[in-house]
Design an enzyme around this catalytic site. Structure first.
Site, PDB file in Angstrom:
ATOM      1  N   SER A 149      23.352  24.886  12.483  1.00 49.66           N
ATOM      2  CA  SER A 149      24.070  24.113  13.510  1.00 49.66           C
ATOM      3  C   SER A 149      23.547  24.219  14.930  1.00 49.66           C
ATOM      4  O   SER A 149      23.973  23.455  15.793  1.00 49.66           O
ATOM      5  CB  SER A 149      25.544  24.503  13.511  1.00 49.66           C
ATOM      6  OG  SER A 149      26.216  23.778  12.521  1.00 49.66           O
ATOM      7  N   SER A 188      26.263  21.253  13.612  1.00 51.64           N
ATOM      8  CA  SER A 188      27.505  20.889  14.249  1.00 51.64           C
ATOM      9  C   SER A 188      27.510  21.017  15.773  1.00 51.64           C
ATOM     10  O   SER A 188      28.422  20.503  16.420  1.00 51.64           O
ATOM     11  CB  SER A 188      28.619  21.759  13.680  1.00 51.64           C
ATOM     12  OG  SER A 188      28.395  23.121  13.986  1.00 51.64           O
ATOM     13  N   LYS A 199      29.883  25.385  23.461  1.00 52.44           N
ATOM     14  CA  LYS A 199      30.426  24.745  22.256  1.00 52.44           C
ATOM     15  C   LYS A 199      31.906  25.072  22.133  1.00 52.44           C
ATOM     16  O   LYS A 199      32.309  26.223  22.372  1.00 52.44           O
ATOM     17  CB  LYS A 199      29.651  25.241  21.030  1.00 52.44           C
ATOM     18  CG  LYS A 199      30.000  24.524  19.730  1.00 52.44           C
ATOM     19  CD  LYS A 199      29.147  25.067  18.579  1.00 52.44           C
ATOM     20  CE  LYS A 199      29.406  24.334  17.268  1.00 52.44           C
ATOM     21  NZ  LYS A 199      28.597  24.867  16.160  1.00 52.44           N
TER      22      LYS A 199
HETATM   23  N1  GLN Z   1      25.586  21.784   8.261  1.00 57.14           N
HETATM   24  C1  GLN Z   1      26.002  23.047   7.740  1.00 57.14           C
HETATM   25  C2  GLN Z   1      27.425  22.948   7.246  1.00 57.14           C
HETATM   26  O1  GLN Z   1      27.948  21.896   7.298  1.00 57.14           O
HETATM   27  C3  GLN Z   1      25.843  24.118   8.779  1.00 57.14           C
HETATM   28  C4  GLN Z   1      26.899  24.098   9.780  1.00 57.14           C
HETATM   29  C5  GLN Z   1      26.774  25.230  10.764  1.00 57.14           C
HETATM   30  O2  GLN Z   1      25.734  25.839  10.913  1.00 57.14           O
HETATM   31  N2  GLN Z   1      27.887  25.502  11.408  1.00 57.14           N
HETATM   32  O3  GLN Z   1      27.996  23.906   6.810  1.00 57.14           O
END
Ligand code: GLN
Length: 492
Positions: A184, A160, A85
């Site tokens: 994410s 994400s 990532k």
């Molecule tokens: N969807 C969540 C957010 O937007 C989690 C994102 C993540 O785990 N980085 O914060």
């Protein structure tokens, strides 16, 4: 096995193939690079990667193949391509965090997890797409265009870590790393039909992971099988003197200890995660998964986690407060994008941040700054911290009463359509309802595929006591094998 491409084999299969010389590291790398090129050329581009490693990999695989020809014993991931990532720092490849503010930025140092992967012989294939600074649930917030879902390219891969999940699901890389602050890793795993593991907070070093919300962030694997996730966790886990929040807890050989059965394991099923209006298809697949666990000898127990309703507001206050502070460093002076302005230093900051950050990141910085501001601090941030404690206590009570693992859906929906939620932040935030509690309570959790709805994968989530990834992985592995045995097409 004949019908699977090399990049779709498990680590164990690849390792056997490489050792016996039926597979050459050069062919495996070529298969990955070809699959990536095809994924860009056919239909709307998948867009799983932001950058790809270049010629240095060719030299590495040549050396590897020579060593393997000579019968040398190599590391546990020798020759295996890994997708990383793009918020995890790598030497030699840019680390953009999906943000224009870091376009072209190359870190002068490497994340501990990447150093460990290289030491185990893995090939760093490239950096995968993500929502800008990991803020999002669809990968649509990337500054470099959205990633698409390999099962339906009109849909999102989740986020994400959408690039990493799509890369593994589409057979562009056998394994990948993501990061999980509020879901994410697990939510994109669920949307793409792969396995995603969020380790206990402190299990894996965050050194070199670009900070979003430091008390919630954790790096973890995205893989095709639970065994591969277990293997990868053993490689990347462990205390690190460069991360004072990493825990000095022994890291066992997880993957070698999965096959013990789950007789007598107590599985908690929390009523708050199965509301009456839960999608019927998802509820049905979850029920079937829970019944399977019972069939394998687990004891089912209805439980209640009464503070679950407050998790989304608490999460978005804590995460955004920490983000607003962590993202203060992007000032146009020290990193990345700089909008030159003669007017004043303040104008350099303002204009660089204004041009470099996308809309969602700006929204979060404003919300987080507000929640931390004088006069509101206790009402917002302080209260969110107290709710966080209550949510952690809900889980502690269940574990104290003998529950070993908890089963829930990973996401309330299957992968949604591109564009469907991106203009409605609240709708987007609500898709995290089943995943954020785990980060708030610092627990380990895994999402594994449990079935399909109209051609789209559905994930089920298991979570366990802090640092009890072994039980978590054992139960996940037993469930995975049981599902595969009755539905051999699940992985197809
Ligand atoms: N969807 C969540 C957010 O937007 C989690 C994102 C993540 O785990 N980085 O914060």
């Amino acid at each position: 096995m004949e019908t699977r491409r090399l990049t779709e084999l498990t680590i164990g299969e690849l390792r056997d193939g490489l050792r016996s010389r039926r597979v050459r590291a050069a062919d495996l790398l070529e298969a990955a690079l070809r699959a990536i090129a095809d994924s860009q050329a056919e239909g709307p581009a998948l867009n799983a990667f932001i950058s790809l490693a270049g010629d240095e990999l060719a030299e590495q695989v040549e050396a590897l193949d020579r060593a393997l020809d000579g019968g040398e014993e190599l590391g546990s991931l020798a020759g295996i391509p890994v997708a990383i990532k793009d918020n995890i720092c790598t030497r030699g490849l840019p680390t953009t965090c999906g943000s224009k503010i870091l376009e072209g930025y190359v870190s002068p140092y490497e994340a501990t997890v990447v150093r460990k992967l290289r030491a185990a012989g893995a090939l760093i294939l490239g950096k995968t797409n993500l929502d800008e600074f990991s803020m999002g649930s669809s990968t649509e917030n990337s500054g470099f265009g959205p990633t698409r879902n390999p099962w339906d390219r009109e849909r999102v891969p989740g986020g994400s870590s959408g690039g990493s999940a799509a890369a593994v699901a589409a057979g562009l890389a056998p394994i990948a790393l993501g990061s999980d602050t509020g879901g994410s890793i697990r939510q994109p795993a669920s949307f793409c039909g792969v396995v995603g593991l969020k380790p206990t907070y402190g299990r894996v070093s965050r050194y070199g992971l670009v900070a979003f919300a430091s008390s919630l962030d954790q790096i973890g694997p995205l893989t095709r099988t639970v065994e591969d996730a277990a293997l990868l966790l053993s490689v990347i886990g462990g205390v690190d003197r460069f991360d004072s929040t990493s825990a000095d807890v022994p890291v066992p050989d997880f993957s070698g200890q999965l096959d013990v059965g789950i007789e007598g394991v107590v599985v908690g099923v929390p009523r708050e995660y199965f509301p009456d209006d839960l999608d019927h298809g998802i509820a049905g697949l979850c029920r079937a998964a829970v019944e399977r666990l019972a069939g394998l000898g687990a004891e089912l127990r209805q439980i209640s986690l009464p503070h679950t309703d407050y998790a989304i507001p608490a999460y978005y206050l804590v995460a955004n407060a920490e983000a607003s502070s962590n993202l203060a460093r992007y000032d146009g002076v020290r990193y990345g994008l700089r909008v030159p302005s003669a007017a004043s230093t303040a104008a350099v900051y303002r204009e660089s941040r204004g041009a470099g950050f996308g809309a969602e990141v700006k929204r979060r910085i404003m919300l987080g700054t507000y929640g931390l501001s004088a006069g509101y601090y206790d009402e917002y941030y302080g209260r969110a911290q107290r709710v966080r404690r209550l949510i952690a206590q809900d889980f502690e009570q269940a574990f104290a009463q003998g529950v070993d693992v908890v089963f829930t859906p990973t996401s309330p929906t299957v992968a949604f359509r591109l564009g469907e939620r991106v203009d409605d932040p609240l709708q987007m935030y609500l898709s995290d309802v089943f995943t954020v509690t785990v980060n708030l309570a610092r627990l380990p959790a895994i999402s594994i595929p449990i079935g399909w709805i109209e051609g789209l994968p559905v994930g089920g989530q298991l979570l366990a006591r802090r640092f009890d990834e072994l039980t978590l992985l054992r139960v996940a592995s037993a469930l995975e094998r049981s599902i595969a045995a009755s539905r051999p097409d699940l992985g197809a």
